[in-house]
Every structure is written in structure tokens, then in C-alpha cells.
Design a protein around this motif. Sequence first.
Motif, PDB file in Angstrom:
ATOM      1  N   SER A 180       0.771  -1.502   0.343  1.00 28.59           N
ATOM      2  CA  SER A 180       0.336   0.207  -0.177  1.00 28.59           C
ATOM      3  C   SER A 180       0.785   1.300   0.079  1.00 28.59           C
ATOM      4  CB  SER A 180      -1.106   0.276   1.387  1.00 28.59           C
ATOM      5  OG  SER A 180       0.432   0.367   2.332  1.00 28.59           O
ATOM      6  N   PRO A 181       0.319   2.643  -0.478  1.00 27.78           N
ATOM      7  CA  PRO A 181       1.105   3.571  -0.345  1.00 27.78           C
ATOM      8  C   PRO A 181       1.326   3.942   1.538  1.00 27.78           C
ATOM      9  CG  PRO A 181      -0.807   4.145  -1.468  1.00 27.78           C
ATOM     10  CD  PRO A 181      -0.550   2.603  -0.464  1.00 27.78           C
ATOM     11  N   GLU A 182       1.219   3.513   2.080  1.00 31.29           N
ATOM     12  CA  GLU A 182       1.738   3.827   3.566  1.00 31.29           C
ATOM     13  C   GLU A 182       3.051   3.186   3.656  1.00 31.29           C
ATOM     14  OE1 GLU A 182       2.210   5.444   7.158  1.00 31.29           O
ATOM     15  OE2 GLU A 182       0.854   5.481   5.771  1.00 31.29           O
ATOM     16  N   GLU A 183       2.542   1.266   3.483  1.00 32.80           N
ATOM     17  CA  GLU A 183       3.991   0.883   3.690  1.00 32.80           C
ATOM     18  C   GLU A 183       4.863   1.207   2.656  1.00 32.80           C
ATOM     19  OE1 GLU A 183       1.493  -3.814   3.908  1.00 32.80           O
ATOM     20  OE2 GLU A 183       1.910  -3.078   2.004  1.00 32.80           O
ATOM     21  N   ALA A 184       4.875   1.390   1.596  1.00 31.99           N
ATOM     22  CA  ALA A 184       5.438   1.849   0.309  1.00 31.99           C
ATOM     23  C   ALA A 184       7.072   2.919   1.389  1.00 31.99           C
ATOM     24  CB  ALA A 184       5.046   2.582  -0.744  1.00 31.99           C
TER      25      ALA A 184
ATOM     26  N   PRO B 279      11.042  -4.364   1.836  1.00 33.41           N
ATOM     27  CA  PRO B 279      10.802  -5.618   3.197  1.00 33.41           C
ATOM     28  C   PRO B 279      11.957  -6.165   2.917  1.00 33.41           C
ATOM     29  CG  PRO B 279      10.004  -6.544   0.809  1.00 33.41           C
ATOM     30  CD  PRO B 279      10.113  -5.208   0.638  1.00 33.41           C
ATOM     31  N   ALA B 280      12.369  -6.360   4.225  1.00 33.51           N
ATOM     32  CA  ALA B 280      13.926  -7.314   4.136  1.00 33.51           C
ATOM     33  C   ALA B 280      13.605  -8.829   4.154  1.00 33.51           C
ATOM     34  CB  ALA B 280      14.172  -6.992   5.971  1.00 33.51           C
ATOM     35  N   LEU B 281      14.535  -9.319   4.099  1.00 32.94           N
ATOM     36  CA  LEU B 281      14.457 -10.883   3.360  1.00 32.94           C
ATOM     37  C   LEU B 281      15.915 -11.537   4.341  1.00 32.94           C
ATOM     38  CD1 LEU B 281      14.295  -9.745  -0.281  1.00 32.94           C
ATOM     39  CD2 LEU B 281      12.377 -10.185   1.286  1.00 32.94           C
ATOM     40  N   VAL B 282      15.214 -12.447   4.523  1.00 33.62           N
ATOM     41  CA  VAL B 282      16.625 -13.564   4.808  1.00 33.62           C
ATOM     42  C   VAL B 282      16.025 -15.099   3.999  1.00 33.62           C
ATOM     43  CG1 VAL B 282      16.693 -15.360   6.990  1.00 33.62           C
ATOM     44  CG2 VAL B 282      15.742 -12.769   7.371  1.00 33.62           C
ATOM     45  N   ARG B 283      17.397 -14.922   3.612  1.00 30.88           N
ATOM     46  CA  ARG B 283      17.782 -16.396   3.071  1.00 30.88           C
ATOM     47  C   ARG B 283      18.292 -17.521   3.131  1.00 30.88           C
ATOM     48  NH1 ARG B 283      16.722 -14.382  -2.507  1.00 30.88           N
ATOM     49  NH2 ARG B 283      16.736 -12.043  -3.127  1.00 30.88           N
ATOM     50  N   ALA B 284      17.492 -18.575   2.644  1.00 30.23           N
ATOM     51  CA  ALA B 284      18.239 -20.215   3.205  1.00 30.23           C
ATOM     52  C   ALA B 284      19.433 -20.160   2.602  1.00 30.23           C
ATOM     53  CB  ALA B 284      17.349 -20.811   2.025  1.00 30.23           C
ATOM     54  N   PRO B 285      20.145 -21.261   2.313  1.00 29.97           N
ATOM     55  CA  PRO B 285      21.175 -21.414   1.913  1.00 29.97           C
ATOM     56  C   PRO B 285      21.328 -21.178   1.120  1.00 29.97           C
ATOM     57  CG  PRO B 285      21.162 -22.688   4.001  1.00 29.97           C
ATOM     58  CD  PRO B 285      20.043 -21.616   3.548  1.00 29.97           C
ATOM     59  N   SER B 286      20.934 -21.441   0.042  1.00 32.49           N
ATOM     60  CA  SER B 286      20.181 -22.107  -1.497  1.00 32.49           C
ATOM     61  C   SER B 286      20.533 -20.914  -1.590  1.00 32.49           C
ATOM     62  CB  SER B 286      19.271 -23.044  -2.125  1.00 32.49           C
ATOM     63  OG  SER B 286      17.377 -22.023  -1.393  1.00 32.49           O
ATOM     64  N   GLY B 287      20.159 -19.357  -0.991  1.00 30.70           N
ATOM     65  CA  GLY B 287      19.587 -18.407  -1.915  1.00 30.70           C
ATOM     66  C   GLY B 287      18.568 -18.320  -1.882  1.00 30.70           C
TER      67      GLY B 287
ATOM     68  N   LEU C  56       1.553  -1.154  11.946  1.00 26.34           N
ATOM     69  CA  LEU C  56       1.182  -1.879  13.245  1.00 26.34           C
ATOM     70  C   LEU C  56       2.322  -2.771  13.985  1.00 26.34           C
ATOM     71  CD1 LEU C  56      -2.083  -2.748  11.163  1.00 26.34           C
ATOM     72  CD2 LEU C  56      -2.029  -1.599  13.466  1.00 26.34           C
ATOM     73  N   GLY C  57       3.646  -2.355  13.306  1.00 29.59           N
ATOM     74  CA  GLY C  57       4.491  -2.975  13.578  1.00 29.59           C
ATOM     75  C   GLY C  57       4.786  -3.680  12.056  1.00 29.59           C
ATOM     76  N   LEU C  58       6.051  -5.298  12.738  1.00 34.08           N
ATOM     77  CA  LEU C  58       6.585  -5.826  11.700  1.00 34.08           C
ATOM     78  C   LEU C  58       5.665  -7.163  11.227  1.00 34.08           C
ATOM     79  CD1 LEU C  58       9.665  -6.873  10.777  1.00 34.08           C
ATOM     80  CD2 LEU C  58       9.961  -8.111  13.051  1.00 34.08           C
ATOM     81  N   ARG C  59       5.565  -6.979  10.454  1.00 34.03           N
ATOM     82  CA  ARG C  59       4.958  -8.631   9.494  1.00 34.03           C
ATOM     83  C   ARG C  59       6.162  -9.554   9.643  1.00 34.03           C
ATOM     84  NH1 ARG C  59       1.753  -5.940   6.941  1.00 34.03           N
ATOM     85  NH2 ARG C  59       2.542  -7.016   4.778  1.00 34.03           N
ATOM     86  N   ILE C  60       5.532 -11.010   9.510  1.00 30.79           N
ATOM     87  CA  ILE C  60       6.831 -12.019   8.936  1.00 30.79           C
ATOM     88  C   ILE C  60       6.371 -13.240   8.352  1.00 30.79           C
ATOM     89  CG2 ILE C  60       8.768 -13.702   9.796  1.00 30.79           C
ATOM     90  CD1 ILE C  60       8.880 -12.356  12.434  1.00 30.79           C
ATOM     91  N   THR C  61       6.930 -13.431   7.201  1.00 35.30           N
ATOM     92  CA  THR C  61       6.301 -14.191   6.146  1.00 35.30           C
ATOM     93  C   THR C  61       6.984 -14.766   5.900  1.00 35.30           C
ATOM     94  OG1 THR C  61       4.626 -12.461   5.232  1.00 35.30           O
ATOM     95  CG2 THR C  61       4.981 -14.220   3.747  1.00 35.30           C
ATOM     96  N   ALA C  62       6.886 -16.813   6.101  1.00 34.73           N
ATOM     97  CA  ALA C  62       7.933 -17.289   5.832  1.00 34.73           C
ATOM     98  C   ALA C  62       7.322 -18.526   4.477  1.00 34.73           C
ATOM     99  CB  ALA C  62       7.603 -18.539   7.116  1.00 34.73           C
ATOM    100  N   VAL C  63       8.084 -18.956   4.040  1.00 42.05           N
ATOM    101  CA  VAL C  63       8.500 -19.461   2.966  1.00 42.05           C
ATOM    102  C   VAL C  63       7.947 -20.854   3.026  1.00 42.05           C
ATOM    103  CG1 VAL C  63       8.053 -20.102  -0.064  1.00 42.05           C
ATOM    104  CG2 VAL C  63       8.882 -17.409   1.624  1.00 42.05           C
TER     105      VAL C  63
END
Length: 345
Positions: A270-274, A279-287, A298-305
Motif C-alpha cells: 500500500s502507499p503507507e507500506e511503501a 521488505p527485509a529478506l532472510v534467505r536459505a542456504p540455497s539463496g 502496526l509493527g512487523l509482519r513475518i512471512t515464512a515461505v
Amino acid sequence: MKRKDMLRALLTSTAATEDPPAPPVMSERRVGSGAVRAMGLDLDRLAQDARKAEALERQAANGQLVLDVDPALVDPSFAEDRVARTGDAEFRTLVESIRISGQQVPVLLRPHPEAKGRYQVAYGHRRVAAAAELGLPVRAMVRPMSDTDLVVAQGKENAERRNLSFIERALFAAELEARGFDRPTLMAALSAHPAEMSRYLSVARDIPRWVVRAIGPAPKAGRPRWLVLAGLLQADGAPETVRHLIEQPAFLAAATNRRFEMVIAALRRSPEEAKHGDPALVRAPSGEILLRLERDHLGLRITAVEQVAPGFCAFLEERLPDLVAEFHSQASLGDGDDRRDPSGA
């Protein structure tokens, strides 16, 4: 008179009444000269060469003959089947393989229908490009083909090798349709059933070509995710957002699958999020992206793949209570700051 004497007399009297025999004619004996013998050998060689030429012509017509062809004489197919033919790591691997071991699999060409002395690729574009880069002739089967034969051979080779991404197959189908090929030819070229072909054409119509070319083939993004992107692009201002993104150095430096992720993320914000940046990204050893950390008001939202590391989401859920306990333990040893439980308790 004895019987044998009577027979002799009869033969003698008969011979006396006939004309005397003509003197024998000596038959002329022909003695071949060296030139005549050489001419005979030349004729034999010409006949053999003609038979070989006919055999080669039959082999070429059946696509059984492998020739060495100058890549400079080879033109691409009129039907584009790749977003980027030479701009990925796989192409560099192919070049190195041919440099070391030679070209193991021939390409398929046809005599160019409009340019005499030239050829057109049915399949093997990357091998032709690799040979050209290395300064080598390309090993090729040459076969006369109609336009329909060419695109069917091109599509079947891609299907068997399974090296085209979903969006590349979709664009290939759309290009064939735009050139007037009927639906049965499209389905034969891509080995696709009617419903699958409809999905290819739907995605190709809904996503502008410039967006696809900016992202690249994105082999890890299948049909569902390209459909998501197609929907996001319908929002007001979405094309402008993408145009701004694809000019950024970080986007240009990213690999194709990462570019797809960046476009999706930019269109979802959203414009507010922009205002809070990417977003910060955390990568697996595979990249691959394992965690996405996005801050908003509102705070921090974490999305795990989950598909990147199956079982990681369950692991994370199991460890979260320990993390909360650790946080409170450290807070109690602090300087008395009023720190609240993130859960609101």
C-alpha cells in the motif's frame, strides 16, 4: 563300300557343288589407349558421385544427415520461444560444455524459405549461439519444412527438454496465435490440452510484454503466481509502479526469480507500506527467500515461505514461545523500561 566310306563320299560330293567358302575375315582387335581407360574410370567415378549425391539428398530430406553449418548462415525461427536466450547462467554452462566436449546434440534447421543459401532454426537456438560465440560450425540436421512443421518441431523439442518456463510457453502460444496458426497447431506445438492452452493465452494477453521481458523467464514462478501478477497489474497506477521499479539498480542486478518477487512485492504494498521501503529478506542456504520481514504502522509482519524449507514454519511456531520468554527474561534484567508483550497480554 563300307558305311564310313559312303558317308565320306556323300559329304565330298555335296561340298563340291557349293560355292567355295569365303576366306576368313580377321576380326579387328581394339586396343584401348590410356586416354580411353582414364575416361572410363572418370565415368565410373561420376556415376558413383551421382549415387552418393542422391543418397545424401534423401538423407537430408529425411533429416538424417548431420552437417557442419556456419552459424553466420543461420537465422532464428520466426516464432520466439524464449524471453532471454543467452542471458542466463545455463547458457554460460552450455558454452563451456561445448568448448570442452564439443556439440553432442545436433540442431534442426530448414533451408530458409526467403533467403537462398541460408537456414532457419526449428530448434537449437542456444546451441547455434554457443557455436557462434566459440567460432565453431554448428552440427545440424537440415530438413525441408513448412511453417507448421517448424513450429510443431520447435514446440515438441522444448516440451521434451522441459527447459521453458510457464511464461515462455505462454508467450510462444500467443505469438503463434498472432501469426494465424489454428488452435490444433498450437496444442500440437506445446503438447497442451484445450484448457491448458486457454490458460496460456489468457496470461499472455493480461501481462504486457515489456513486463515479462523486464522480469525474464522466472522458472520458479508457475501459472498461479503469474495469474496473481496479472491481477495486480489491473490496479490503478500498477504499470507506473512497475516502470519505476525496473529502472532501479537493485532490480537490474537481481536474478530473474528475484525480479519476479520484487514486482509482486511492489504491487502488493500500500502507499503507507511503501514509505517504509522494501521488505527485509532472510534467505536459505540455497539463496531462496525463506523469510520476508515487512514493517508498517502496526509493527512487523513475518512471512515464512514453506516450500523453500518444508517444516520450517512448524519449527518457527514451536520456537516462538521460547523467543517470547527470552525477551521477557532480558527485559526483567534491563533498566526498568516499560516493555510490553508484543502479543498485547
